[in-house]
Design an enzyme around this catalytic site. Sequence first.
Site, PDB file in Angstrom:
ATOM      1  N   ASP A 119       0.850  -1.193   0.000  1.00 27.04           N
ATOM      2  CA  ASP A 119       0.000   0.000   0.000  1.00 27.04           C
ATOM      3  C   ASP A 119       0.883   1.240   0.000  1.00 27.04           C
ATOM      4  O   ASP A 119       1.633   1.471   0.960  1.00 27.04           O
ATOM      5  CB  ASP A 119      -0.908  -0.003   1.240  1.00 27.04           C
ATOM      6  CG  ASP A 119      -2.035   1.027   1.154  1.00 27.04           C
ATOM      7  OD1 ASP A 119      -1.919   1.978   0.355  1.00 27.04           O
ATOM      8  OD2 ASP A 119      -3.024   0.883   1.891  1.00 27.04           O
ATOM      9  N   ARG A 122      -0.544   4.362  -0.946  1.00 29.46           N
ATOM     10  CA  ARG A 122      -1.470   5.482  -1.105  1.00 29.46           C
ATOM     11  C   ARG A 122      -1.137   6.618  -0.134  1.00 29.46           C
ATOM     12  O   ARG A 122      -0.721   6.377   0.996  1.00 29.46           O
ATOM     13  CB  ARG A 122      -2.909   5.016  -0.871  1.00 29.46           C
ATOM     14  CG  ARG A 122      -3.441   4.107  -1.951  1.00 29.46           C
ATOM     15  CD  ARG A 122      -4.806   3.561  -1.583  1.00 29.46           C
ATOM     16  NE  ARG A 122      -4.759   2.687  -0.415  1.00 29.46           N
ATOM     17  CZ  ARG A 122      -5.828   2.125   0.131  1.00 29.46           C
ATOM     18  NH1 ARG A 122      -7.023   2.350  -0.374  1.00 29.46           N
ATOM     19  NH2 ARG A 122      -5.690   1.334   1.180  1.00 29.46           N
TER      20      ARG A 122
END
Length: 221
Positions: free
Chosen positions: A133, A135
Amino acid sequence: MHDQGIEQDDIAEAELRTRRGVFRAVAFRDPVDGHEHMALVRGDVRGREDVLVRTHSECLTGDIFAATRCECGDQLGAALDAIVREGAGVLVYLRGHEGRGIGLVAKIRTCILQDDQGLDTVDSATAIGLPVDVRDYGPAARVLRHLEVRSVRLMSNNPAKVDALESYGVEVAERVPLLVPVSDDNVRYLTAKRDRLGHDLPQLDGPAPMLGGTPVGEASR
């Protein structure tokens, strides 16, 4: 955390008529990641506290083509429905977040590994040498400041998203569950998100309140 704002030349606002009614579309080019994102605003949120907010990561397969492997498209629709019921709120649609930030081509490659080798959404990313991840929620924080939202009730099942927004100075008053039904297509994905990524998904253990056609479930912090 000190954070630069969005320049006026990089933002545009207009009325957007949809099947759910009228929103204010706030398109903006983020000064840090360079992507063009969109906030859909319902009602008057300036200067308000405890505004219902969804920060939604772009998912082409789920949001546009209604793929059933993930719950993204269902969550997008449910969040908009909740904002309409509330009468005021913001949905921030974050581009560049495809596949938790690894991109569309890489995401489809992870799908192949999930189908052919039985890997989950976490191991299929690391198997091709990519992070799980990457983000960044800075763009969401910047547009919420532009909208003068004082604090939010965040529609999310991911406690880490609360921490991420708060690291950019967004006050999160509550986390509101955004649950979708479990199906044969999404159960492996949801289970991995619960067991490997720490998402709060009580519907995997039995019936749970669903955000959509029913009232919002109990908020948690």
